[in-house]
Design an enzyme around this catalytic site. Structure first.
Site, PDB file in Angstrom:
ATOM      1  N   ASP A 100       0.817  -1.218   0.000  1.00  0.00           N
ATOM      2  CA  ASP A 100       0.000   0.000   0.000  1.00  0.00           C
ATOM      3  C   ASP A 100       0.849   1.265   0.000  1.00  0.00           C
ATOM      4  OD1 ASP A 100      -2.281  -1.564   0.117  1.00  0.00           O
ATOM      5  OD2 ASP A 100      -2.440  -1.447   2.291  1.00  0.00           O
ATOM      6  N   ARG A 128       0.397   3.336  16.483  1.00  0.00           N
ATOM      7  CA  ARG A 128       0.093   4.382  15.494  1.00  0.00           C
ATOM      8  C   ARG A 128       0.410   5.803  15.940  1.00  0.00           C
ATOM      9  NH1 ARG A 128       0.894   1.217  11.412  1.00  0.00           N
ATOM     10  NH2 ARG A 128      -0.919   0.104  10.611  1.00  0.00           N
ATOM     11  N   SER A 159      -2.573  -8.921   4.289  1.00  0.00           N
ATOM     12  CA  SER A 159      -2.137  -7.622   4.765  1.00  0.00           C
ATOM     13  C   SER A 159      -1.641  -7.840   6.183  1.00  0.00           C
ATOM     14  CB  SER A 159      -3.310  -6.643   4.746  1.00  0.00           C
ATOM     15  OG  SER A 159      -2.966  -5.512   5.494  1.00  0.00           O
ATOM     16  N   ASP A 166      -6.837   2.695  11.083  1.00  0.00           N
ATOM     17  CA  ASP A 166      -5.556   3.393  11.095  1.00  0.00           C
ATOM     18  C   ASP A 166      -5.627   4.806  10.534  1.00  0.00           C
ATOM     19  OD1 ASP A 166      -4.167   1.409  12.407  1.00  0.00           O
ATOM     20  OD2 ASP A 166      -3.751   0.303  10.561  1.00  0.00           O
TER      21      ASP A 166
HETATM   22  N1  ARG Z   1      -7.434  -4.649  13.516  1.00  0.00           N
HETATM   23  C1  ARG Z   1      -6.253  -4.138  14.091  1.00  0.00           C
HETATM   24  C2  ARG Z   1      -6.408  -2.688  14.418  1.00  0.00           C
HETATM   25  O1  ARG Z   1      -7.220  -2.023  13.866  1.00  0.00           O
HETATM   26  C3  ARG Z   1      -5.022  -4.425  13.265  1.00  0.00           C
HETATM   27  C4  ARG Z   1      -4.998  -3.905  11.892  1.00  0.00           C
HETATM   28  C5  ARG Z   1      -3.713  -4.272  11.278  1.00  0.00           C
HETATM   29  N2  ARG Z   1      -3.582  -3.970   9.908  1.00  0.00           N
HETATM   30  C6  ARG Z   1      -3.238  -4.852   8.975  1.00  0.00           C
HETATM   31  N3  ARG Z   1      -3.061  -4.394   7.777  1.00  0.00           N
HETATM   32  N4  ARG Z   1      -3.064  -6.120   9.200  1.00  0.00           N
HETATM   33  O2  ARG Z   1      -5.708  -2.188  15.259  1.00  0.00           O
END
Ligand code: ARG
Length: 395
Positions: free
Chosen positions: A13, A92, A170, A121
């Site tokens: 990405d 993050r 991902s 995110d």
């Molecule tokens: N669901 C989790 C969160 O929102 C992890 C997301 C992780 N992203 C990924 N591309 N695997 O914090």
């Protein structure tokens, strides 16, 4: 249009974002920033190589120690959102802050990220970018891109990324957890194939012999393994290894994203499972029953703020102050038994234990048991009255 700084993981990405920021947005200069929060070293190196290759300038920022600090707070808070240990979420704001630092230094016109418009995110990053007054660019979201399109586009641009259409996972990885989503996993009835895991063996393949590890805590923070003191980074890494060998910390769950979308998530986090389980156990030994019950509400609120990326809310500071106060006595140790995917507390000790063997034992007379009789007379009094009235009235 000038300069844009991109939070850069080195994955598909964010790499696709580099040419897009020039082609579709007209930026003249794209600067990538990769923040090291304990993802596999190879990933940081790969991101750096790719950043140098595809962007105009690249920065790698080491934030491992800050990340460990946040994780210590997470352990004190037994960080848990619907059964998720918040690995991505808690990283993050740190990544965003570091990106902002570079954007300021570079006098950038905007900050970009590679998040889609469907996940959490985007909210976590932008909350911080906006706090510092930066314009936000979100190509994935704004151009409504799909992963299929990205894979094609990457090929066209000569970008070499391992993602293929049959392994389109991902993955987000850092010191605390590894999350895998996407591809066939998006069907919640699809069984996760063994290949998606990399930190843990399957419990079936774990050793037949259990392993015991003793975690020492000081004021709610893990400080030692089997009596050997070590810094947080080393400790967390070590438990990931030991736990992973025993298949500890695999989670396959449905999760409620901030936007309300449900998502199927697969996680691996041996260390998190061991440490939070041990920490909770120690709290049960030293905290009062009212503290434990009240702290549960605090923890729920705390976890939600982290999950939602709202750690700049004043409530977060207030909750942390409460949690820190409760942790002053969370000092001691817990022995954990790791066996075929499980991590169980099997022994614990603390000088602050609100436990008295002398008082509780079947074999002692420090308390005159007969005194309990008076208590018993009043205990349940209203319930007994209620039952009696209903019986009398024939209801
Ligand atoms: N669901 C989790 C969160 O929102 C992890 C997301 C992780 N992203 C990924 N591309 N695997 O914090």
């Amino acid at each position: 249009m000038g300069k844009v700084v991109l939070s850069y993981s080195g994955g598909l990405d964010t790499t696709v974002c580099i040419p897009l920021l020039k082609e579709k947005y007209g930026f003249e200069e794209v600067i990538t920033v990769t923040v090291d929060i304990g993802q596999p070293e190879g990933d940081v190196i790969e991101a750096e190589e790719r950043g140098r290759k595809y962007a105009d300038k690249h920065y790698t920022v080491d934030a491992k120690n800050e990340f460990v600090k946040s994780l210590f707070m997470l352990i004190k808070a037994n960080g848990d959102y619907e059964g998720y240990v918040l690995g991505t979420s808690i990283a993050r704001p740190i990544i965003a802050e570091k990106t902002v630092e570079i954007a300021k230094k570079e006098n950038a016109d905007a900050i970009a990220h590679g998040c889609t418009g469907k996940g959490n995110d985007q909210l976590r990053f932008e909350n911080i970018y906006l706090q510092y007054g930066f314009k936000v660019v979100a190509p994935m979201r704004e151009l409504n891109l799909t992963r299929e399109w990205e894979i094609e586009y990457a090929k066209e641009k000569g970008i070499d990324i391992k993602v293929t259409k049959d392994k389109p996972w991902s993955i987000d990885e850092n010191l605390w957890s590894r999350s895998v989503e996407g591809g066939k996993l998006e069907d919640p009835s699809y069984l996760p194939p063994e290949e998606i895991f990399s930190w843990t063996v399957s419990p079936e393949k774990a050793p037949d012999e259990a392993e015991f590890v003793t975690i020492g805590f000081e004021e709610g923070v893990p400080v030692s393994i089997d009596g050997e003191k070590m810094d947080g980074l080393t400790l967390i890494k070590k438990l990931n290894e030991i736990g992973g060998k025993h298949g500890v910390g695999r989670v396959d769950m449905m999760e409620d994203r901030v936007l309300g979308l449900k998502a199927r998530e697969n996680y691996e986090h041996p260390s998190a499972t061991i440490l939070i389980t041990a920490h909770r156990d120690l709290e049960k030994l030293v905290l009062s029953r009212r503290e434990i019950r009240f702290k549960k509400f605090v923890e729920e609120e705390w976890a939600e703020l982290v999950y939602y990326g709202l750690t700049n809310d004043p409530l977060f500071d207030a909750l942390n102050a409460f949690i820190d106060k409760t942790q002053e006595r969370v000092t001691g140790w817990v022995k954990m038994k790791l066996y075929k995917g499980t991590a169980q507390p099997v022994a614990r000790f603390s000088e602050f234990a609100l436990y008295s063997e002398e008082l509780t034992s079947f074999d002692t007379t420090a308390i005159d048991q007969r005194k309990a009789e008076g208590y018993s007379v009043f205990h349940g009094l209203q319930g007994r009255l209620y039952r009696e009235i209903m019986r009398r009235l024939g209801k």
